[in-house]
Design a protein around this motif. Structure first.
Motif, PDB file in Angstrom:
ATOM      1  N   LEU A   9       0.814  -1.216   0.000  1.00 47.45           N
ATOM      2  CA  LEU A   9       0.000   0.000   0.000  1.00 47.45           C
ATOM      3  C   LEU A   9       0.850   1.270   0.000  1.00 47.45           C
ATOM      4  O   LEU A   9       0.402   2.308  -0.496  1.00 47.45           O
ATOM      5  CB  LEU A   9      -0.919   0.022   1.226  1.00 47.45           C
ATOM      6  CG  LEU A   9      -1.879  -1.166   1.362  1.00 47.45           C
ATOM      7  CD1 LEU A   9      -2.601  -1.100   2.700  1.00 47.45           C
ATOM      8  CD2 LEU A   9      -2.875  -1.174   0.209  1.00 47.45           C
ATOM      9  N   LEU A  34       1.918   6.689  -1.666  1.00 47.13           N
ATOM     10  CA  LEU A  34       0.938   5.651  -1.972  1.00 47.13           C
ATOM     11  C   LEU A  34       1.340   4.876  -3.217  1.00 47.13           C
ATOM     12  O   LEU A  34       1.801   5.451  -4.202  1.00 47.13           O
ATOM     13  CB  LEU A  34      -0.436   6.279  -2.194  1.00 47.13           C
ATOM     14  CG  LEU A  34      -1.187   6.804  -0.970  1.00 47.13           C
ATOM     15  CD1 LEU A  34      -2.415   7.569  -1.412  1.00 47.13           C
ATOM     16  CD2 LEU A  34      -1.582   5.657  -0.041  1.00 47.13           C
ATOM     17  N   GLY A  74      -2.571   1.341  -2.886  1.00 48.74           N
ATOM     18  CA  GLY A  74      -2.847   2.238  -1.776  1.00 48.74           C
ATOM     19  C   GLY A  74      -3.803   3.351  -2.175  1.00 48.74           C
ATOM     20  O   GLY A  74      -4.707   3.727  -1.412  1.00 48.74           O
TER      21      GLY A  74
END
Length: 301
Positions: A60, A71, A75
């Motif tokens: 993630l 991210l 994610g």
């Protein structure tokens, strides 16, 4: 418990603490900052995110140099869903902490992205308060204010492009103060000689008023290229390339491009989202306090 029942219950290995840790790291950009935000140790936050990644079988967060994180694609997919789960939980807790509401409330809201977030909250409020009936009317702000003054509505949530005087018996609360921006479908630059294509609503609302006043004050020519009876129609017409319009920052869609003074357009005022009521009813005042306390409006005014 059979397999179908387990599926309905969901995967109980993923906890709210896992989601809180992930969202905090994503929003602060680091495990140390997330720990401070959640009042937990950095190692505890790290372990929560690590377990979540193990349960979901995907990465993630990308761990960068130092404490920085970013991210991953997975994610980015999870973040809005995780935030929505936590938001709904917070709203449910707030509703249950309040005394049960009973009665009938008429609520007026201006159509737009900044008020659409209220719809699931109002639905949840009614579901948890069986004796409460909320009748919602979606209308432009000027008309909602007029209806409030005539006693046709109990509570209104309106958008204004300036602070204005209200009658002494009207209770007003600023929910959000945000920038108004020019929005188009592509980057383009205008000159004083151009006649600007303007997309507006049929009725004069805060957005249309701000756009026309700004252009007139700047001495810039414009014409109405698309006039729509709905807010959704205005946004769609702009995205399709019919012209430009004025939106609140929270109303921008994925297909909109922000245009600024660097593109030859005049500056704009801020947009005020206000809650107003004239009622002294305890139920209505309690309902207003519920709206004022929504996470969507926290830290916005």
């Amino acid at each position: 418990m059979d397999t179908m029942a387990q599926e309905r219950m969901g995967d109980r290995r993923v906890t709210l603490e896992h989601l809180r840790s992930f969202v905090a790291v994503a929003e602060t950009g680091g495990f140390l900052e997330a720990g401070r935000l959640l009042h937990r140790t950095q190692s505890a936050v790290t372990q929560s995110v690590k377990r979540l990644e193990e349960y979901l079988r995907c990465r993630l967060l990308e761990r960068g140099q130092g404490q920085n994180t970013a991210l991953t694609g997975d994610g980015a997919r999870l973040l809005p869903e995780a935030k929505d789960i936590l938001l709904r939980l917070d709203q449910a807790v707030r509703l249950m902490q309040q005394p049960e509401l009973k009665g009938h409330i008429t609520l007026g809201i201006q159509p737009g992205e900044n008020t659409e977030a209220l719809q699931p909250v109002i639905a949840s409020c009614m579901a948890l308060n069986k004796g409460l009936r909320v009748q919602v009317l979606s209308e432009i702000s000027s008309r909602l204010i007029e209806m409030l003054e005539h006693g046709l509505l109990d509570v209104v949530i309106v958008c204004r492009n300036k602070e204005e005087a209200v009658p002494e018996d009207t209770c007003r609360h600023l929910l959000r103060l945000e920038s108004m921006v020019w929005a188009g479908s592509r980057v383009e630059t205008f000159s004083a000689a151009d006649e600007i294509p303007l997309v507006v609503s049929v009725e004069t609302c805060s957005n249309r008023e701000a756009a026309e006043n700004a252009l007139k004050t700047a001495g810039m020519r414009y014409y109405l290229s698309f006039v729509s009876p709905s807010w959704g129609g205005v946004c769609s017409a702009v995205a399709a390339g019919f012209g430009i319009t004025v939106l609140g920052q929270s109303e921008l869609g994925d297909r909109h491009v922000v245009l600024t003074e660097e593109h030859g357009l005049p500056s704009l005022p801020s947009m005020r989202t206000e809650l107003r009521t004239k009622s002294q009813s305890p139920v209505i005042r309690q309902f207003c306090e519920l709206i004022k306390g929504l996470p969507a409006f926290q830290g916005q005014a």
